[in-house]
Design an enzyme around this catalytic site. Structure first.
Site, PDB file in Angstrom:
ATOM      1  CD  GLU A 256      -2.928  -1.263   0.518  1.00  0.00           C
ATOM      2  OE1 GLU A 256      -3.231  -0.237  -0.107  1.00  0.00           O
ATOM      3  OE2 GLU A 256      -3.521  -2.341   0.385  1.00  0.00           O
ATOM      4  CB  CYS A 293      -2.359   6.533   2.214  1.00  0.00           C
ATOM      5  SG  CYS A 293      -3.635   5.675   3.129  1.00  0.00           S
TER       6      CYS A 293
HETATM    7  P1  NAP Z   1       8.533   4.602   4.574  1.00  0.00           P
HETATM    8  O1  NAP Z   1       9.671   5.486   4.857  1.00  0.00           O
HETATM    9  O2  NAP Z   1       8.518   3.826   3.316  1.00  0.00           O
HETATM   10  O3  NAP Z   1       8.424   3.640   5.838  1.00  0.00           O
HETATM   11  C1  NAP Z   1       7.379   2.718   5.964  1.00  0.00           C
HETATM   12  C2  NAP Z   1       7.806   1.568   6.828  1.00  0.00           C
HETATM   13  O4  NAP Z   1       8.826   0.813   6.163  1.00  0.00           O
HETATM   14  C3  NAP Z   1       8.399   1.973   8.167  1.00  0.00           C
HETATM   15  O5  NAP Z   1       7.957   1.079   9.152  1.00  0.00           O
HETATM   16  C4  NAP Z   1       9.883   1.841   7.934  1.00  0.00           C
HETATM   17  O6  NAP Z   1      10.617   1.613   9.104  1.00  0.00           O
HETATM   18  C5  NAP Z   1       9.927   0.626   7.048  1.00  0.00           C
HETATM   19  N1  NAP Z   1      11.141   0.468   6.271  1.00  0.00           N
HETATM   20  C6  NAP Z   1      12.032   1.416   5.900  1.00  0.00           C
HETATM   21  N2  NAP Z   1      13.021   0.871   5.159  1.00  0.00           N
HETATM   22  C7  NAP Z   1      12.747  -0.450   5.061  1.00  0.00           C
HETATM   23  C8  NAP Z   1      13.398  -1.552   4.431  1.00  0.00           C
HETATM   24  N3  NAP Z   1      14.524  -1.412   3.727  1.00  0.00           N
HETATM   25  N4  NAP Z   1      12.851  -2.771   4.544  1.00  0.00           N
HETATM   26  C9  NAP Z   1      11.714  -2.954   5.227  1.00  0.00           C
HETATM   27  N5  NAP Z   1      11.050  -1.944   5.853  1.00  0.00           N
HETATM   28  C10 NAP Z   1      11.557  -0.710   5.766  1.00  0.00           C
HETATM   29  O7  NAP Z   1       7.158   5.412   4.570  1.00  0.00           O
HETATM   30  P2  NAP Z   1       6.586   6.442   5.658  1.00  0.00           P
HETATM   31  O8  NAP Z   1       7.349   7.701   5.504  1.00  0.00           O
HETATM   32  O9  NAP Z   1       6.485   5.817   7.007  1.00  0.00           O
HETATM   33  O10 NAP Z   1       5.106   6.611   5.151  1.00  0.00           O
HETATM   34  C11 NAP Z   1       4.711   7.598   4.232  1.00  0.00           C
HETATM   35  C12 NAP Z   1       4.187   6.971   2.977  1.00  0.00           C
HETATM   36  O11 NAP Z   1       3.271   5.931   3.269  1.00  0.00           O
HETATM   37  C13 NAP Z   1       3.401   7.958   2.141  1.00  0.00           C
HETATM   38  O12 NAP Z   1       3.929   7.957   0.845  1.00  0.00           O
HETATM   39  C14 NAP Z   1       1.983   7.422   2.120  1.00  0.00           C
HETATM   40  O13 NAP Z   1       1.296   7.624   0.931  1.00  0.00           O
HETATM   41  C15 NAP Z   1       2.168   5.989   2.375  1.00  0.00           C
HETATM   42  N6  NAP Z   1       0.989   5.447   3.016  1.00  0.00           N
HETATM   43  C16 NAP Z   1       0.198   4.598   2.305  1.00  0.00           C
HETATM   44  C17 NAP Z   1      -0.941   4.066   2.885  1.00  0.00           C
HETATM   45  C18 NAP Z   1      -1.817   3.122   2.131  1.00  0.00           C
HETATM   46  O14 NAP Z   1      -2.645   2.465   2.748  1.00  0.00           O
HETATM   47  N7  NAP Z   1      -1.690   3.006   0.837  1.00  0.00           N
HETATM   48  C19 NAP Z   1      -1.263   4.393   4.208  1.00  0.00           C
HETATM   49  C20 NAP Z   1      -0.431   5.248   4.903  1.00  0.00           C
HETATM   50  C21 NAP Z   1       0.700   5.777   4.299  1.00  0.00           C
HETATM   51  P3  NAP Z   1      11.382   2.798   9.890  1.00  0.00           P
HETATM   52  O15 NAP Z   1      10.345   3.750  10.314  1.00  0.00           O
HETATM   53  O16 NAP Z   1      12.034   2.083  10.997  1.00  0.00           O
HETATM   54  O17 NAP Z   1      12.348   3.398   8.898  1.00  0.00           O
END
Ligand code: NAP
Length: 521
Positions: A256, A293
């Site tokens: 997502e 999101c």
């Molecule tokens: P992110 O930086 O991609 O992080 C998301 C999650 O992935 C965090 O728990 C992060 O952990 C983890 N992560 C980071 N690097 C990783 C790796 N190499 N392997 C596995 N996991 C890893 O995103 P975010 O900044 O938290 O969220 C913002 C984005 O989420 C926005 O673009 C938004 O659109 C999207 N979003 C989508 C939805 C949906 O349902 N479609 C809902 C909410 C948000 P750490 O925090 O420990 O780095």
């Protein structure tokens, strides 16, 4: 300072390496630390497979539903405490915090009820038997059996409570244990939720594990019966999908990700329909400071209504008080982290370089109420207009995760609206406001395939319709293309990801008896 631990292999554990720090985004004060360094994540997964899986699989759907209800009650017992943590660690107003926490509780409640309704069965029967040979003796029964691994849930920073609960509800009801990893920066709420579950001893050992902090080498330990459900940025999603162990073991990955959601005012809309559009744009821009999101990023308006929409949205935004989210007179807090503020500022600059111009507000932090000068990760609400809707490339390509949305004039035809909407390359949700039924029917067909959900608002439901950003447990959540291609929730459909479709082929009545389903044919 508070140290957040992980709950793995049935006990609380602390990492021993350099800790990450969690901040209060209003004051920029450090409030907690956590580390996952040195934790044995392979052992944590093995424990969940060995203990959590069998404990869940021996339960019926009704019994698993009862566990979800017990989770709901344990978490609800400290609802006020959780709201306070969301204000501190997420920059949420009380309203934003309730949206997240009550969303979590409602989703657990919905799946608890669904489990009860699904009754004494332990797996899903997938349609009627298929007759293979005339006469009905040789048949195939399709069923969906719970996978024998662990569901690894990796969540985004913006919904620490709801994100944890919505993934857990479907997985646990399907009969698959969970290892949940909240985003580090806002992990306080998820950590407290799991404390409540552990304190009240709600779940059998190994059914629910929590990894607080960086993901470490978790993915290296995945096996072919495990799954990963991820919410976050498209970049991280792609990295997980392409992870060597994930590829080698054929681990299913649900993603997502980013989404350039749009809202469309049809050429013909009654006043009440139009008012719903304005109300919903205001909600989507300011709720959780636009960090949803599903928030509306692109507003498609027939060219002759553009001035009205800008005036009416601006009038509402003028009433939004930005500041310390702990204050009752504040409507919008900061974004959750310094990185998010930086990324929103860069994104706004890119939208403007692409031809979008401010028509309400100005880029920057504004003057937040009740906050020390210069402190806090604030981004002021900003409405932009891109006169050349087709030419403003960044508006269709770049998700600015903050209180920012862009008005895009179009010629009033379904074809033009659909062409602009499709530029988002697949989104979670599109909302359409209008009263010309043939127009709406055509728009649904043309716009639908680019989305996981389309909300159609006409005058008959204008006063009851939810703003499009509201995700409901009974409805599909996910979207094609750049939205990640994932699918979550949707009632019983949400269990699909956690189960294996198997057809038992052979002596139909005998196999039906083995499976405990009624023989047919
Ligand atoms: P992110 O930086 O991609 O992080 C998301 C999650 O992935 C965090 O728990 C992060 O952990 C983890 N992560 C980071 N690097 C990783 C790796 N190499 N392997 C596995 N996991 C890893 O995103 P975010 O900044 O938290 O969220 C913002 C984005 O989420 C926005 O673009 C938004 O659109 C999207 N979003 C989508 C939805 C949906 O349902 N479609 C809902 C909410 C948000 P750490 O925090 O420990 O780095």
């Amino acid at each position: 300072m508070l140290e957040l631990r992980s709950h793995l292999a049935g006990r609380w554990q602390s990492g021993d390496g350099r800790a990450a720090t969690l901040y209060n985004p209003t004051t920029e004060a450090a409030i907690a630390t956590c580390s996952t360094a040195g934790l044995d994540l392979g052992a944590a997964l093995a424990f969940a497979r060995a203990h959590g899986g069998p404990a869940l699989r021996e339960l019926t759907f009704a019994q698993r539903g009862a566990l979800l209800q017990a989770m709901r009650e344990a978490i609800h017992a400290d609802r006020e405490g959780l709201i306070e943590l969301a204000v501190q660690n997420g920059g949420n107003t009380r309203g934003d915090a309730k949206f997240d926490i009550d969303g979590a509780l409602a989703t657990l409640g919905y799946y608890a009820d669904l489990g009860k309704a699904m009754g004494d069965r332990k797996f899903v029967v997938d349609g009627a038997a298929e007759n293979i040979v005339r006469g009905g003796r040789v048949q195939g029964h399709h069923v969906r059996l719970p996978r024998r691994g662990v569901a690894v849930h990796i969540n985004a920073f913006n919904f620490p409570a709801w994100g944890l609960a919505e993934k857990a509800a479907t997985s646990l009801l399907a009969g698959v244990p969970v290892l949940s990893k909240p985003a580090t920066s806002t992990a306080l709420v998820a950590h407290r939720m799991v404390e409540l579950l552990v304190e009240k001893n709600v779940l059998p050992a190994g059914v629910f594990s929590l990894l607080t902090g960086s993901v470490g080498d978790l993915l290296d330990h995945l096996g072919p019966q495990d799954v990963v459900a991820f919410t976050g940025s498209a970049d991280t999603g792609a990295r997980i999908r392409g992870h060597q162990r994930v590829l080698a073991a054929g681990v299913p990955v649900g993603v997502e990700a980013d989404s350039l959601n749009s809202t469309v005012l049809a050429a013909d809309a009654e006043d009440s329909t139009y008012d719903a559009l304005i109300r919903h744009i205001h909600t989507e821009m300011t709720q959780k400071a636009g960090q949803k999101c599903t928030a509306t990023r692109r507003i498609l308006v027939p060219r002759d209504r553009v001035a009205d929409v800008i005036a009416d949205v601006s009038e509402r935004l003028r009433g939004v008080v930005v500041g310390d989210p702990g204050r009752e007179d504040v409507h919008m807090g900061p974004v959750s982290t310094a990185d998010q503020r930086r990324s929103a500022e860069e994104g706004i600059a890119a939208l403007m370089a692409s031809g979008a111009k401010p028509v309400f507000g100005a880029p920057g932090r504004g003057e937040p109420l009740g906050v020390e000068a210069g402190k806090g990760y604030f981004v002021s609400p900003l409405l932009l207009l891109a006169e050349d809707a087709h030419g403003a490339g960044a508006v269709h390509d770049l998700e600015v995760f903050g209180p920012v949305s862009t008005v895009l004039p179009y010629d009033g035809s379904v074809a033009d609206a659909a062409a602009l909407v499709a530029r988002g390359q697949g989104s979670l949700v599109c909302s359409i406001y209008g009263d010309d039924r043939p127009w709406l029917e055509n728009a649904l067909q043309e716009i639908g395939p680019y989305h996981g959900r389309v909300s159609v608002v006409d005058a008959k439901i204008a006063d009851k319709a939810f703003a499009p950003g509201m995700v409901l447990p009974g409805l599909n959540h996910g979207g094609p293309g750049r939205a990640g291609g994932g699918s979550e929730l949707g009632g019983v459909r949400g269990l699909e990801f956690y189960t294996q479709r198997v057809v038992a082929q052979g002596n139909g009545p005998l196999l039906a008896r083995f499976l405990g389903i009624a023989a047919e044919g």
